[in-house]
Design a protein around this motif. Structure first.
Motif, mmCIF file in Angstrom:
data_model
loop_
_atom_site.group_PDB
_atom_site.id
_atom_site.type_symbol
_atom_site.label_atom_id
_atom_site.label_comp_id
_atom_site.label_asym_id
_atom_site.label_seq_id
_atom_site.Cartn_x
_atom_site.Cartn_y
_atom_site.Cartn_z
ATOM 1 N N LEU A 116 49.410 51.018 36.298
ATOM 2 C CA LEU A 116 48.511 50.084 36.975
ATOM 3 C C LEU A 116 49.318 48.991 37.660
ATOM 4 O O LEU A 116 50.090 48.277 37.020
ATOM 5 N N GLY A 117 49.139 48.854 38.979
ATOM 6 C CA GLY A 117 49.848 47.859 39.766
ATOM 7 C C GLY A 117 49.170 46.502 39.685
ATOM 8 O O GLY A 117 48.021 46.338 40.091
ATOM 9 N N SER A 118 49.899 45.526 39.185
ATOM 10 C CA SER A 118 49.350 44.192 38.972
ATOM 11 C C SER A 118 49.633 43.272 40.156
ATOM 12 O O SER A 118 50.579 43.466 40.917
ATOM 13 N N ASP A 172 37.269 35.329 40.784
ATOM 14 C CA ASP A 172 36.392 36.301 41.447
ATOM 15 C C ASP A 172 37.068 37.645 41.703
ATOM 16 O O ASP A 172 36.494 38.520 42.335
ATOM 17 N N ASP A 173 38.291 37.833 41.192
ATOM 18 C CA ASP A 173 38.907 39.153 41.209
ATOM 19 C C ASP A 173 38.456 40.003 40.018
ATOM 20 O O ASP A 173 38.892 41.146 39.870
ATOM 21 N N TYR A 174 37.623 39.447 39.198
ATOM 22 C CA TYR A 174 37.055 40.154 38.052
ATOM 23 C C TYR A 174 35.542 40.233 38.215
ATOM 24 O O TYR A 174 34.945 39.388 38.886
ATOM 25 N N PRO A 175 34.895 41.279 37.653
ATOM 26 C CA PRO A 175 35.444 42.304 36.762
ATOM 27 C C PRO A 175 36.280 43.335 37.505
ATOM 28 O O PRO A 175 36.224 43.431 38.725
ATOM 29 N N LEU A 176 37.017 44.117 36.734
ATOM 30 C CA LEU A 176 37.858 45.163 37.291
ATOM 31 C C LEU A 176 37.056 46.435 37.536
ATOM 32 O O LEU A 176 35.920 46.590 37.090
ATOM 33 N N GLY A 188 44.164 29.060 45.457
ATOM 34 C CA GLY A 188 43.364 29.253 44.255
ATOM 35 C C GLY A 188 43.874 30.356 43.355
ATOM 36 O O GLY A 188 43.200 30.745 42.404
ATOM 37 N N LEU A 189 45.075 30.890 43.646
ATOM 38 C CA LEU A 189 45.642 31.948 42.813
ATOM 39 C C LEU A 189 46.335 31.320 41.603
ATOM 40 O O LEU A 189 47.086 30.359 41.732
ATOM 41 N N ASP A 190 46.104 31.896 40.438
ATOM 42 C CA ASP A 190 46.507 31.274 39.182
ATOM 43 C C ASP A 190 47.136 32.321 38.270
ATOM 44 O O ASP A 190 46.575 33.402 38.058
ATOM 45 N N ALA A 191 48.313 31.986 37.710
ATOM 46 C CA ALA A 191 48.966 32.907 36.791
ATOM 47 C C ALA A 191 48.109 33.185 35.562
ATOM 48 O O ALA A 191 48.134 34.290 35.013
ATOM 49 N N GLN A 192 47.332 32.200 35.115
ATOM 50 C CA GLN A 192 46.507 32.410 33.933
ATOM 51 C C GLN A 192 45.420 33.456 34.176
ATOM 52 O O GLN A 192 44.890 34.031 33.231
ATOM 53 N N ALA A 193 45.079 33.682 35.450
ATOM 54 C CA ALA A 193 44.077 34.700 35.799
ATOM 55 C C ALA A 193 44.724 36.012 36.210
ATOM 56 O O ALA A 193 44.026 36.944 36.605
ATOM 57 N N GLY A 194 46.056 36.103 36.138
ATOM 58 C CA GLY A 194 46.749 37.308 36.568
ATOM 59 C C GLY A 194 46.353 38.534 35.765
ATOM 60 O O GLY A 194 45.900 38.440 34.614
ATOM 61 N N LEU A 195 46.518 39.694 36.371
ATOM 62 C CA LEU A 195 46.083 40.937 35.731
ATOM 63 C C LEU A 195 46.830 41.196 34.428
ATOM 64 O O LEU A 195 46.258 41.711 33.463
ATOM 65 N N ASP A 196 48.117 40.837 34.388
ATOM 66 C CA ASP A 196 48.892 41.062 33.169
ATOM 67 C C ASP A 196 48.276 40.313 31.985
ATOM 68 O O ASP A 196 48.043 40.887 30.917
#
Length: 321
Positions: free
Chosen positions: A55-57, A64-68, A159-167
């Protein structure tokens, strides 16, 4: 995000770095619900029935990139363990930020200004002044760290946040489900990779970060949008192919050498008996002829892209942009 910074931001270590030197940006207004991102997801099958979901993260995301996608949910449910670039216990360790900060400190008796050409230093001063950042806070740091800090600041503006990252999202899901997790490399190895960049590579990284500031956030938005679309062609072309051509040594250090190092543990999983493992790594590590997908295919493993939302041609392309 500049090409070099784009690849380095694919390193999970950066999510444990000290907070950007810039003030955190205000969160964007709540947007209407979006369709789930189209996943960059492949399945490799071993000779005894073992399966690897790859899975490419995108390491910095928005709420708002969730749900997957349901495809990701099924891969997670089918897997009895997960692999990440860094093990969750290292990613979440309070010591990680301190280790990285220590590596970023200069110990050669020189200042940052001494290592930069006049134009780059002028641009950095202008950037610092425009963002309320005292230039003396940067004087004792290495160029690679300053360049990455600038790039992280640019992404925070979107608005991109490491805490919201896919990993981190998948680590939390694994913990909740009680599924074991491991890392493909150590924090020490990632720090050594960053700090081992030569002087030219470090200056290049900083210049590219400043170039991206001048261009605004267009490239960052384009790359994030491409990830949401599952557009491996655009991600490869705009994040990696040009860098591979223009800066081959840096590209090898950041991408190819790490992919090669991961092959042994991945093949060990594939040579085992039945059972599935979900591998979550930066998307660039899966793309192109140097990516993990094609390296496993070249070793004779069956590879298929898992993508319910993709056209048949895209599914058949595998990891070949």
């Amino acid at each position: 995000m500049a090409r070099a910074a784009a690849l380095l931001l694919g390193s999970a270590l950066l999510l444990g770095a000290p907070a950007p030197l810039l003030a955190r940006q205000a969160e964007p207004a709540v947007k209407p619900a979006l369709a789930p991102p189209v996943p960059l997801l492949w399945k490799a099958t071993g000779p005894k029935g073992a399966e690897l979901y790859l899975l490419g993260s995108f390491h910095l995301l928005r709420a708002d990139d969730y749900p997957l996608s349901g495809d990701v949910d099924k891969a997670f449910d089918a897997s009895n363990r997960l692999l990440f670039e860094l093990a969750p216990e290292e990613m979440n360790s309070p010591a990680l930020a301190a280790q990285m900060a220590q590596a970023a400190l200069r110990r050669d008796g020189r200042l940052l200004k001494d290592e930069l050409d006049a134009d780059t230093w002028r641009r950095l001063q202008e950037y610092a002044a425009a963002n309320g950042l005292p230039i003396d806070r940067l004087a004792g740091l290495k160029p690679w760290f300053v360049g990455l800090t600038i790039s992280l600041g640019q992404m925070a503006r979107q608005g991109l946040d490491a805490q919201a990252g896919l990993d981190r999202h998948m680590m939390a899901r694994a913990a909740t489900a009680g599924k074991p997790t491991q890392g493909l490399e150590s924090a020490a190895a990632q720090i050594a990779m960053l700090d081992g960049m030569n002087a030219d590579e470090q200056r290049q990284l900083l210049r590219e970060a400043l170039d991206q500031v001048d261009k605004g956030d267009e490239q960052g938005r384009r790359l994030h949008d491409a990830w949401r679309r599952g557009d491996d062609v655009t991600l490869w072309r705009d994040m990696a192919a040009q860098m591979k051509r223009d800066y081959p040594a840096l590209y090898r250090r950041i991408n190819t050498e790490r992919n090669d190092a991961w092959l042994a543990p991945l093949q060990e999983r594939l040579q085992a008996g039945p059972g599935a493992t979900l591998v979550v790594v930066g998307a660039l590590h899966l793309l192109g002829s140097d990516g993990v997908v094609e390296k496993l295919r070249a070793r004779g493993y069956k590879i298929e892209r898992i993508c319910s939302a993709c056209a048949p041609a895209a599914k058949g392309r595998g990891g070949k942009p």
